[in-house]
Design a protein around this motif. Structure first.
Motif, PDB file in Angstrom:
ATOM      1  N   ALA A 184       1.882   3.607   8.822  1.00  0.00           N
ATOM      2  CA  ALA A 184       1.405   3.180  10.141  1.00  0.00           C
ATOM      3  C   ALA A 184       1.024   1.704  10.112  1.00  0.00           C
ATOM      4  O   ALA A 184       1.292   0.962  11.066  1.00  0.00           O
ATOM      5  CB  ALA A 184       0.219   4.036  10.574  1.00  0.00           C
ATOM      6  N   VAL A 185       0.400   1.261   9.009  1.00  0.00           N
ATOM      7  CA  VAL A 185       0.073  -0.164   8.862  1.00  0.00           C
ATOM      8  C   VAL A 185       1.352  -0.990   8.869  1.00  0.00           C
ATOM      9  O   VAL A 185       1.447  -2.041   9.525  1.00  0.00           O
ATOM     10  CB  VAL A 185      -0.723  -0.411   7.561  1.00  0.00           C
ATOM     11  CG1 VAL A 185      -0.966  -1.900   7.359  1.00  0.00           C
ATOM     12  CG2 VAL A 185      -2.045   0.350   7.590  1.00  0.00           C
ATOM     13  N   GLN A 186       2.357  -0.523   8.142  1.00  0.00           N
ATOM     14  CA  GLN A 186       3.656  -1.204   8.144  1.00  0.00           C
ATOM     15  C   GLN A 186       4.211  -1.299   9.553  1.00  0.00           C
ATOM     16  O   GLN A 186       4.740  -2.340   9.971  1.00  0.00           O
ATOM     17  CB  GLN A 186       4.646  -0.410   7.284  1.00  0.00           C
ATOM     18  CG  GLN A 186       4.990  -1.039   5.956  1.00  0.00           C
ATOM     19  CD  GLN A 186       6.181  -0.336   5.331  1.00  0.00           C
ATOM     20  OE1 GLN A 186       6.262   0.890   5.301  1.00  0.00           O
ATOM     21  NE2 GLN A 186       7.107  -1.107   4.823  1.00  0.00           N
ATOM     22  N   LEU A 203       0.822  -1.209   0.000  1.00  0.00           N
ATOM     23  CA  LEU A 203       0.000   0.000   0.000  1.00  0.00           C
ATOM     24  C   LEU A 203       0.859   1.262   0.000  1.00  0.00           C
ATOM     25  O   LEU A 203       0.530   2.248  -0.674  1.00  0.00           O
ATOM     26  CB  LEU A 203      -0.931  -0.003   1.219  1.00  0.00           C
ATOM     27  CG  LEU A 203      -2.052  -1.059   1.206  1.00  0.00           C
ATOM     28  CD1 LEU A 203      -2.812  -1.033   2.528  1.00  0.00           C
ATOM     29  CD2 LEU A 203      -3.009  -0.828   0.043  1.00  0.00           C
ATOM     30  N   SER A 204       1.975   1.246   0.749  1.00  0.00           N
ATOM     31  CA  SER A 204       2.867   2.407   0.765  1.00  0.00           C
ATOM     32  C   SER A 204       3.444   2.670  -0.620  1.00  0.00           C
ATOM     33  O   SER A 204       3.574   3.822  -1.060  1.00  0.00           O
ATOM     34  CB  SER A 204       3.999   2.203   1.779  1.00  0.00           C
ATOM     35  OG  SER A 204       3.500   2.124   3.095  1.00  0.00           O
ATOM     36  N   GLY A 205       3.801   1.593  -1.328  1.00  0.00           N
ATOM     37  CA  GLY A 205       4.325   1.743  -2.678  1.00  0.00           C
ATOM     38  C   GLY A 205       3.295   2.272  -3.656  1.00  0.00           C
ATOM     39  O   GLY A 205       3.651   2.875  -4.676  1.00  0.00           O
ATOM     40  N   ALA A 218       0.921   4.527  -2.779  1.00  0.00           N
ATOM     41  CA  ALA A 218       0.394   5.796  -2.269  1.00  0.00           C
ATOM     42  C   ALA A 218       0.429   6.886  -3.340  1.00  0.00           C
ATOM     43  O   ALA A 218       1.400   7.011  -4.095  1.00  0.00           O
ATOM     44  CB  ALA A 218       1.197   6.241  -1.052  1.00  0.00           C
ATOM     45  N   GLN A 219      -0.640   7.682  -3.380  1.00  0.00           N
ATOM     46  CA  GLN A 219      -0.769   8.757  -4.376  1.00  0.00           C
ATOM     47  C   GLN A 219      -0.552  10.144  -3.774  1.00  0.00           C
ATOM     48  O   GLN A 219      -0.434  11.110  -4.522  1.00  0.00           O
ATOM     49  CB  GLN A 219      -2.157   8.695  -5.026  1.00  0.00           C
ATOM     50  CG  GLN A 219      -2.434   7.400  -5.767  1.00  0.00           C
ATOM     51  CD  GLN A 219      -1.414   7.118  -6.861  1.00  0.00           C
ATOM     52  OE1 GLN A 219      -1.177   7.985  -7.709  1.00  0.00           O
ATOM     53  NE2 GLN A 219      -0.819   5.935  -6.847  1.00  0.00           N
ATOM     54  N   ASP A 220      -0.533  10.254  -2.464  1.00  0.00           N
ATOM     55  CA  ASP A 220      -0.233  11.537  -1.832  1.00  0.00           C
ATOM     56  C   ASP A 220       0.393  11.268  -0.470  1.00  0.00           C
ATOM     57  O   ASP A 220       0.449  10.126  -0.003  1.00  0.00           O
ATOM     58  CB  ASP A 220      -1.486  12.411  -1.694  1.00  0.00           C
ATOM     59  CG  ASP A 220      -2.615  11.728  -0.925  1.00  0.00           C
ATOM     60  OD1 ASP A 220      -2.358  11.212   0.190  1.00  0.00           O
ATOM     61  OD2 ASP A 220      -3.756  11.690  -1.434  1.00  0.00           O
ATOM     62  N   MET A 221       0.873  12.332   0.158  1.00  0.00           N
ATOM     63  CA  MET A 221       1.593  12.172   1.422  1.00  0.00           C
ATOM     64  C   MET A 221       0.692  11.647   2.531  1.00  0.00           C
ATOM     65  O   MET A 221       1.137  10.870   3.384  1.00  0.00           O
ATOM     66  CB  MET A 221       2.217  13.509   1.832  1.00  0.00           C
ATOM     67  CG  MET A 221       3.217  13.388   2.962  1.00  0.00           C
ATOM     68  SD  MET A 221       4.654  12.344   2.573  1.00  0.00           S
ATOM     69  CE  MET A 221       5.613  13.482   1.569  1.00  0.00           C
ATOM     70  N   GLY A 222      -0.574  12.030   2.554  1.00  0.00           N
ATOM     71  CA  GLY A 222      -1.503  11.540   3.571  1.00  0.00           C
ATOM     72  C   GLY A 222      -1.664  10.036   3.506  1.00  0.00           C
ATOM     73  O   GLY A 222      -1.654   9.348   4.532  1.00  0.00           O
ATOM     74  N   GLN A 223      -1.820   9.495   2.292  1.00  0.00           N
ATOM     75  CA  GLN A 223      -1.935   8.045   2.129  1.00  0.00           C
ATOM     76  C   GLN A 223      -0.655   7.349   2.575  1.00  0.00           C
ATOM     77  O   GLN A 223      -0.693   6.319   3.261  1.00  0.00           O
ATOM     78  CB  GLN A 223      -2.225   7.703   0.673  1.00  0.00           C
ATOM     79  CG  GLN A 223      -3.614   8.080   0.191  1.00  0.00           C
ATOM     80  CD  GLN A 223      -3.853   7.650  -1.248  1.00  0.00           C
ATOM     81  OE1 GLN A 223      -3.065   6.909  -1.832  1.00  0.00           O
ATOM     82  NE2 GLN A 223      -4.943   8.138  -1.830  1.00  0.00           N
ATOM     83  N   LEU A 224       0.484   7.910   2.199  1.00  0.00           N
ATOM     84  CA  LEU A 224       1.757   7.291   2.567  1.00  0.00           C
ATOM     85  C   LEU A 224       1.911   7.220   4.079  1.00  0.00           C
ATOM     86  O   LEU A 224       2.348   6.202   4.622  1.00  0.00           O
ATOM     87  CB  LEU A 224       2.916   8.076   1.950  1.00  0.00           C
ATOM     88  CG  LEU A 224       4.320   7.529   2.228  1.00  0.00           C
ATOM     89  CD1 LEU A 224       4.457   6.100   1.712  1.00  0.00           C
ATOM     90  CD2 LEU A 224       5.382   8.420   1.602  1.00  0.00           C
ATOM     91  N   ILE A 225       1.543   8.290   4.769  1.00  0.00           N
ATOM     92  CA  ILE A 225       1.649   8.313   6.238  1.00  0.00           C
ATOM     93  C   ILE A 225       0.759   7.235   6.850  1.00  0.00           C
ATOM     94  O   ILE A 225       1.173   6.496   7.753  1.00  0.00           O
ATOM     95  CB  ILE A 225       1.275   9.713   6.775  1.00  0.00           C
ATOM     96  CG1 ILE A 225       2.355  10.719   6.393  1.00  0.00           C
ATOM     97  CG2 ILE A 225       1.082   9.680   8.292  1.00  0.00           C
ATOM     98  CD1 ILE A 225       1.974  12.160   6.646  1.00  0.00           C
TER      99      ILE A 225
END
Length: 534
Positions: A123-125, A108-110, A112-119
């Motif tokens: 957290a899931v990681q 999911l991190s890979g 991500a389409q914006d910084m909010g999603q990546l953050i």
């Protein structure tokens, strides 16, 4: 009567063989566990190198710190819960679940389409990573008696060295040639191998499903308390002033939550972190020593490359290689200490020697200035690395040896948690001192305007500064690292004092097997004594 003695000796030998796990199978399991451990340790190192590229594509520079903070928070908060779940429901299933969650977070991190999603996905990681570290330590505690565990210490130290040296190099290579998203996707093949190997080769004794209720209130209070404390150490002095309302409120919430947690745990039927484990002097002391070891280690890993890049002109690309003297020394000493512990069953001297070397190494590093050569700095790092080598695995081994087998998970998670919290405090306090000293020195030397906005300049920015300003900055960084390591050395003294109070409690597990001649003599001696009595 003689026949009876021989039959009893034979029965004990057979029982020992049945109880022993073949060393080859243990090594295969250890390989699978080390791959899982590498996943958790390598991730932050790789992602750190890719962060400038990630920000360039996704934007959100103001939220950059949260990419790391969300991962750290989730890891720290989930660590005690994973340990308790393993104790209640069996380690293998819980450990496999942690690997799956970590891999889902990576994918999911890979994507991500914006910084909010990546953050959020980081957290899931982090949730999965908390289970990986605790799972590895608790499973090793189940499989290998403390007396025999020393021979595997080298493997664990080697994984740490690989992560710290290889992480930045791998991260840079992947980002340059495949794109930053592969910094996360790279976890998938490694995780798949770990998942398959653990499923196939890890066989733990069956555990009846517990009917006890999970201590949800205790888990919630502990999570809130840890989150508040980590945020205080992360934001204090950077995002907010230490005396700001936000930091004060977070500190109050953290203290209140942890006090409430202690109150709940004292009355819970199946507490997340049973307080009785702290009745063991050795366990409490190892928690204290682990806290200060984490405080020092992660502070050193942060500031040593910075010093060598900014003051000694080393390349940032090979930043992991700058730590080789520290890591190789730590690896070698850890292997020797492990072997000695396995052969003799004695360990009390190691925390004392390790604490003394760690204090000495930090005070030596505090003497570095703009004239310190790389060779001298390397020798100082080797002293610090030797101290850490005596402490890194011994603290976990003694902590696990101090509790009953049923509490192995919570003991492993508590020891890991204290080390994690120590690293959080270390980076925050040493970082705040470093930044303050650099800014003060630059202001005193008239270079504050040229370096405004950051106390840590990269190599490219440093090269653009006028010579007088660059020289002033080099002096300021040297002064900042002096202050950081001086405080680290003072804190390490507390860990050294704690080490003197450790008791030499015998390690669980059999001593090295006697030779056939010794066994025969022992049996004959026992037979003669019984014959005399008859």
């Amino acid at each position: 009567m003689a026949d009876t003695v021989k039959q009893q000796a034979a029965s004990r030998a057979v029982a020992g063989e049945k109880g022993a796990r073949p060393e080859r199978s243990v090594r295969v399991v250890m390989l699978a566990l080390m791959i899982a451990m590498l996943l958790a340790m390598l991730d932050n190192m790789i992602v750190g190198t890719a962060m400038p590229t990630i920000v360039g594509e996704l934007g959100g520079l103001e939220h950059l710190s949260w990419v790391v903070t969300s991962y750290t928070l989730a890891t720290a908060a989930s660590t005690p819960i994973w340990g308790k779940l393993g104790d209640l429901y069996g380690r293998k299933g819980v450990f496999l679940t942690a690997i799956v969650i970590f891999l889902i977070g990576s994918v999911l991190s890979g994507m991500a389409q914006d910084m909010g999603q990546l953050i959020g996905f980081r957290a899931v990681q982090g949730l999965g990573a908390g289970g990986l570290m605790v799972g590895v330590m608790a499973i090793i505690g189940d499989l290998v008696p403390p007396r025999e565990r020393g021979r595997y210490q080298g493997m664990m130290a080697a994984v740490m060295a690989i992560a710290m040296i290889g992480g930045p190099l791998v991260g840079g290579t992947i980002t340059d040639h495949l794109g930053w998203r592969w910094s996360f996707y790279i976890n998938v093949p490694l995780g798949a191998v770990a998942l398959a190997m653990v499923t196939a080769v890890l066989h733990l004794p069956g555990k009846p499903r517990s009917t006890a209720r999970v201590d949800y209130l205790g888990a919630a209070l502990l999570t809130i308390g840890i989150t508040a404390i980590v945020l205080v150490t992360t934001w204090g002095g950077t995002e907010y002033a230490w005396d700001s309302a936000v930091i004060m409120e977070l500190a109050a919430i953290g203290v209140a939550s942890l006090v409430g947690f202690l109150f709940v745990e004292a009355r819970a039927a199946e507490p997340i972190m049973p307080l009785h484990i702290f009745r063991s002097r050795n366990f409490t002391l190892m928690s204290v020593i682990g806290f200060f070891t984490g405080f020092v280690m992660f502070g050193a890993v942060l500031f040593l490359p910075l010093f060598q890049q900014s003051v000694q002109g080393a390349s940032a690309t090979n930043s992991g290689l700058l730590l080789l003297p520290l890591l190789l020394s730590m690896l070698a000493v850890s292997m020797v200490a492990g072997r000695v512990t396995t052969n003799t069953g004695r360990y009390r001297v190691f925390p004392i020697i390790g604490g003394a070397l760690m204090v000495a190494g930090l005070f030596l590093l505090a003497t570095m200035d703009t004239g310190t050569s790389r060779l001298t700095a390397g020798l100082y790092m080797a002293v610090l690395g030797a101290g850490m080598g005596f402490l890194m695995q011994i603290t976990m081994l003694v902590a696990q040896n101090s509790v009953e087998m049923k509490d192995m998970g919570v003991a492993s998670s508590a020891a890991t948690l204290f080390r994690t919290l120590g690293s959080s405090f270390g980076v925050a306090i040493m970082g705040a001192l470093f930044t303050s000293r650099v800014q003060d020195e630059m202001a005193a030397r008239g270079g504050a305007q040229a370096t405004a906005g950051s106390a840590q300049l990269d190599a490219a920015s440093l090269a653009k500064l006028p010579d007088p300003v660059r020289e002033a900055y080099e002096f300021a960084v040297a002064s900042g690292t002096h202050a950081a390591f001086l405080v680290g050395g003072a804190v390490a003294v507390i860990g050294l004092v704690a080490a003197f109070f450790v008791e030499e409690v015998p390690l669980r597990g059999a001593a090295p097997a006697p030779s056939p001649a010794e066994e025969s003599a022992e049996s004959d001696g026992a037979e003669e004594k019984l014959t005399e009595r008859v």
